[in-house]
Design a protein around this motif. Structure first.
Motif, PDB file in Angstrom:
ATOM      1  N   THR A   1     100.262 -19.112 -84.179  1.00 24.22           N
ATOM      2  CA  THR A   1      99.665 -20.428 -83.939  1.00 24.22           C
ATOM      3  C   THR A   1     100.673 -21.534 -84.225  1.00 24.22           C
ATOM      4  O   THR A   1     100.775 -22.513 -83.475  1.00 24.22           O
ATOM      5  CB  THR A   1      98.405 -20.609 -84.800  1.00 24.22           C
ATOM      6  OG1 THR A   1      97.437 -19.648 -84.373  1.00 24.22           O
ATOM      7  CG2 THR A   1      97.825 -22.002 -84.669  1.00 24.22           C
TER       8      THR A   1
ATOM      9  N   GLN B   1      93.166 -22.320 -81.154  1.00 27.36           N
ATOM     10  CA  GLN B   1      92.570 -21.086 -81.666  1.00 27.36           C
ATOM     11  C   GLN B   1      91.104 -21.313 -82.030  1.00 27.36           C
ATOM     12  O   GLN B   1      90.244 -20.502 -81.698  1.00 27.36           O
ATOM     13  CB  GLN B   1      93.355 -20.605 -82.893  1.00 27.36           C
ATOM     14  CG  GLN B   1      92.809 -19.316 -83.487  1.00 27.36           C
ATOM     15  CD  GLN B   1      93.774 -18.681 -84.484  1.00 27.36           C
ATOM     16  OE1 GLN B   1      94.847 -19.200 -84.753  1.00 27.36           O
ATOM     17  NE2 GLN B   1      93.383 -17.556 -85.019  1.00 27.36           N
TER      18      GLN B   1
ATOM     19  N   ASP C   1      95.691 -20.037 -77.206  1.00 28.58           N
ATOM     20  CA  ASP C   1      95.707 -19.425 -78.536  1.00 28.58           C
ATOM     21  C   ASP C   1      94.407 -18.652 -78.745  1.00 28.58           C
ATOM     22  O   ASP C   1      93.362 -19.242 -79.021  1.00 28.58           O
ATOM     23  CB  ASP C   1      95.889 -20.500 -79.612  1.00 28.58           C
ATOM     24  CG  ASP C   1      96.298 -19.903 -80.957  1.00 28.58           C
ATOM     25  OD1 ASP C   1      96.276 -18.657 -81.094  1.00 28.58           O
ATOM     26  OD2 ASP C   1      96.632 -20.679 -81.870  1.00 28.58           O
ATOM     27  N   GLU C   2      94.484 -17.347 -78.588  1.00 29.37           N
ATOM     28  CA  GLU C   2      93.337 -16.442 -78.710  1.00 29.37           C
ATOM     29  C   GLU C   2      92.143 -16.908 -77.881  1.00 29.37           C
ATOM     30  O   GLU C   2      91.082 -17.217 -78.416  1.00 29.37           O
ATOM     31  CB  GLU C   2      92.950 -16.284 -80.193  1.00 29.37           C
ATOM     32  CG  GLU C   2      94.123 -15.746 -81.013  1.00 29.37           C
ATOM     33  CD  GLU C   2      93.691 -15.174 -82.351  1.00 29.37           C
ATOM     34  OE1 GLU C   2      92.527 -14.764 -82.473  1.00 29.37           O
ATOM     35  OE2 GLU C   2      94.541 -15.137 -83.261  1.00 29.37           O
TER      36      GLU C   2
END
Ligand SMILES: Nc1ncnc2c1ncn2[C@@H]1O[C@H](COP(=O)(O)OP(=O)(O)OP(=O)(O)O)[C@@H](O)[C@H]1O
Ligand SMILES: [Mg+2]
Lengths: 338, 274
Positions: free
Chosen positions: B58, B100, B191-192
């Motif tokens: 991240t 995220q 991010d994810e």
């Protein structure tokens, strides 16, 4: 004119003035998320500059800068612009470096410094005595006396308020307003979409301060006087209370906020006779009532009495959307046959 | 721990990279979050950024997007050095990221969340708002149409007038991705994107990522689920303790399984071999 009518026009004036003040703060705080705890300082700058520009040369022990005897709208506009210039200085020095909560602390200290400075530096705006005998706009030209000036100027303020309402609603309903609210909700995510958050905040700060200055200017021209007792830094919370009661980010709700909070709680009590033996008690009770009201609203209706209105997309339902676009419906039928 | 040279560890930036970084360092206080990460994302690829929790993924994404500045190192977009650019200027170059933890603009409706992201917005200038309302209206009309079709594509059309803060976790994920798409990225950092999302939706998001690739968008995505990585990514970057441990094609990485497993332990264990 009967005292009651006089008094109602006075109240009406303060509603209009507070609407203007409220819209300015609402742009900064409600739409932009800027906790401008120095807001009353910008109001004061507008009031002093408008007053000092409208007054003639200082005489009889008075002292202040300017003294240009400028006619009505000019002094008012310059008062608004003076607040803007001050806002520009403050923003350039603080916005880039500070998160909104720290900014709030800096601003609250700034308003205290400004207050002490103006209170003690007599040559600027007369120190604690402030400005007095500010000429009443158009009073000479139209031959208005004390009785007729009040309804007349209430009317003028209504016109100014309507104009400023129109200007403000264009701003808040525009893509500019939308991006500003986005930066209020999440500045990092908004920046990640390609928005220069600093620029949006700066512009909202400048325009909001112009509103503060014009509101202050109207007050000094209405009251004919302005001094430091009129803008104790705590007054900022009064305007915040009006914004929060009326609804954050809601210009119409602001009218209700301007009616309930400042007028009902600070102007109205001034007209209620003092309780014998307890001078000032009524005003103190009013101040407490504002605090209680603010807490009750935050507790029971955190979105304000009239919450921020949803700006609907006005897009048709999905089924209609497909009927209107041939290409997509064709694609749908092939999918259905599969 | 010292990272071994896996042979694939890059030292130079390949010419056809859409995004690359060289020797990125970042510490928080005393803790080194990123410690010399160097990699490049091939143009037109779907590249996975994998590694254990706390590996610095991240933080790297934040540095690539400009949300965070690095202590040292360079970030290049194509052959433009963007190290000194703030995040909004990187976004204008087409580098768009998601977060995220979903960062919906909660006080806006779903529709407005997309409208904000539109790239061309004359109405963000007040000069245009007052003096050229026709221009503003025309641009808004075009953005509305685009937003509507993206919302439809991502299954959010019926939620268009809901407050974004009222969406479910999975819906917020979809909103975040569709908002990024609205911003017309040439390079997308995710991010994810599939964290906390049900399996059916995972497939759907995977499908959307493929569509984006087909449309010419380069994608760099952080992902823990190696099943997903195998399925949709063509390149992989392995990050461990803030360092690039390995990069390469998915197939190459599979051959390196033993080494990678030794360094990544539980994260890759038992999943790469599937
Ligand atoms: N703002 C911060 N302040 C202090 N430490 C931080 C900060 N952000 C990240 N770190 C630390 O840096 C390291 C890397 O964090 P990062 O979030 O980049 O990991 P990650 O690879 O994304 O992990 P995950 O898979 O759990 O999301 C961690 O040890 C974390 O504690
Ligand atoms: Mg992470």
């Amino acid at each position: 004119m009967s005292p009651l009518v006089y008094y109602l026009f006075t109240l009406a004036f303060f509603v209009f003035a507070y609407c203007i003040l409220g819209w300015g703060l609402n742009l900064q705080f409600g739409h932009g998320g800027i906790l401008n705890f120095a807001y009353i300082g910008f109001v004061a700058i507008g009031a002093y500059v408008t007053g000092a520009l409208s007054l003639g040369k200082p005489s009889g022990g008075q002292s202040y800068i300017f003294g240009f005897s400028l006619p009505f709208p000019v002094g008012l506009i310059l008062g608004g612009l003076a607040a803007c210039v001050f806002a520009l200085l403050v923003s350039v020095l603080t916005f880039r470096r500070l998160r909104t909560d720290y900014l709030a602390m800096v601003l609250i200290s700034l308003s205290l410094v400004l207050y002490d400075f103006i209170n003690n530096f007599v040559p600027l705006f007369g120190g604690a005595d402030g400005l007095t005998n500010v000429p009443e706009p158009f009073a000479d030209a139209l031959g208005l006396d004390t009785n007729t000036f009040v309804p007349f100027f209430a009317g003028v303020s209504l016109l100014v308020a309507l104009l400023m309402w129109w200007v403000m609603s264009r701003i808040t309903n525009s893509p500019f307003g939308r991006t500003l609210r986005a930066s209020r909700d999440d500045d990092e995510a908004t920046a990640a979409l390609g928005k220069n958050v600093f620029k949006f905040r700066l512009i909202s700060m400048l325009i909001g301060s112009f509103y503060a200055g014009v509101g202050g200017g109207l007050i000094v021209e209405f009251a004919g006087a302005f001094n430091t007792s009129a803008w104790l830094p705590g007054e900022t919370f009064l305007i915040f209370a009006a914004v929060i009661v009326g609804g954050v980010g809601n210009n119409k709700g602001m009218i209700l906020g301007a009616l309930i909070v400042p007028v009902l709680f600070t102007q109205l009590p001034k007209f209620i006779p003092d309780i014998p033996g307890h001078p000032g008690l009524i005003l103190n009770i009013a101040a407490m009532a504002i605090g209680v009201l603010l807490m009750l609203v935050l507790w029971f209706r955190p979105q304000g009495v009239i919450p921020e209105k949803k700006r609907l997309s006005k897009l048709p339902p999905l089924s209609e959307r497909h009927r209107s676009t041939g290409a997509i419906s064709a694609q749908l039928t092939t999918e259905e046959t599969l | 721990m010292t990272a071994p040279d896996l042979g694939g560890a890059p030292t130079a930036i390949s010419v056809d990279s859409a995004l690359s970084c060289v020797d990125i360092h970042k510490s928080f206080g005393g803790a080194k979050a990123v410690n010399g990460a160097t990699f490049s994302v091939p143009k037109g690829s779907i590249t996975a950024l994998i590694g254990p929790n706390g590996a610095g993924k991240t933080t790297v994404v934040n540095i690539l997007s400009g949300s965070l500045s690095s202590d040292s190192g360079r970030v290049m977009m194509g052959d433009t050095d963007i190290t000194a650019l703030p995040s909004y200027q990187r976004a204008r170059l087409g580098l768009i990221r998601t977060f995220q933890l979903s960062r919906e603009l909660g006080g806006l409706t779903v529709f407005e969340n997309l409208m904000v992201a539109a790239k061309v917005q004359p109405g963000e200038s007040l000069m245009n708002v007052y003096l050229r309302p026709g221009l503003v209206r025309q641009a808004e009309k075009e953005s509305r149409e685009r937003a509507a079709s993206i919302l439809e594509q991502y299954g959010l059309y019926d939620l268009r007038d809901n407050w974004a803060r009222e969406l479910s976790g999975g819906q917020k994920r979809l909103l975040e991705i569709s908002r990024a798409v609205m911003a017309e990225p040439s390079l997308l950092l995710l991010d994810e994107p599939m964290a906390g999302v049900n399996p059916a939706l995972i497939d759907r998001i995977g499908g959307h990522i493929h569509e984006l690739k087909a449309a010419g968008v380069t994608v760099l995505m952080v992902e823990h689920n190696l099943g997903v990585v195998e399925k949709i990514c063509d390149h992989v970057i392995v990050l461990a303790e803030g360092r690039t441990l390995a990069t390469g094609l998915m197939s190459e990485l599979r051959e390196n399984t033993d080494v990678v497993r030794a360094y990544l332990g539980g994260v890759l264990d038992g999943r790469v071999d599937r």
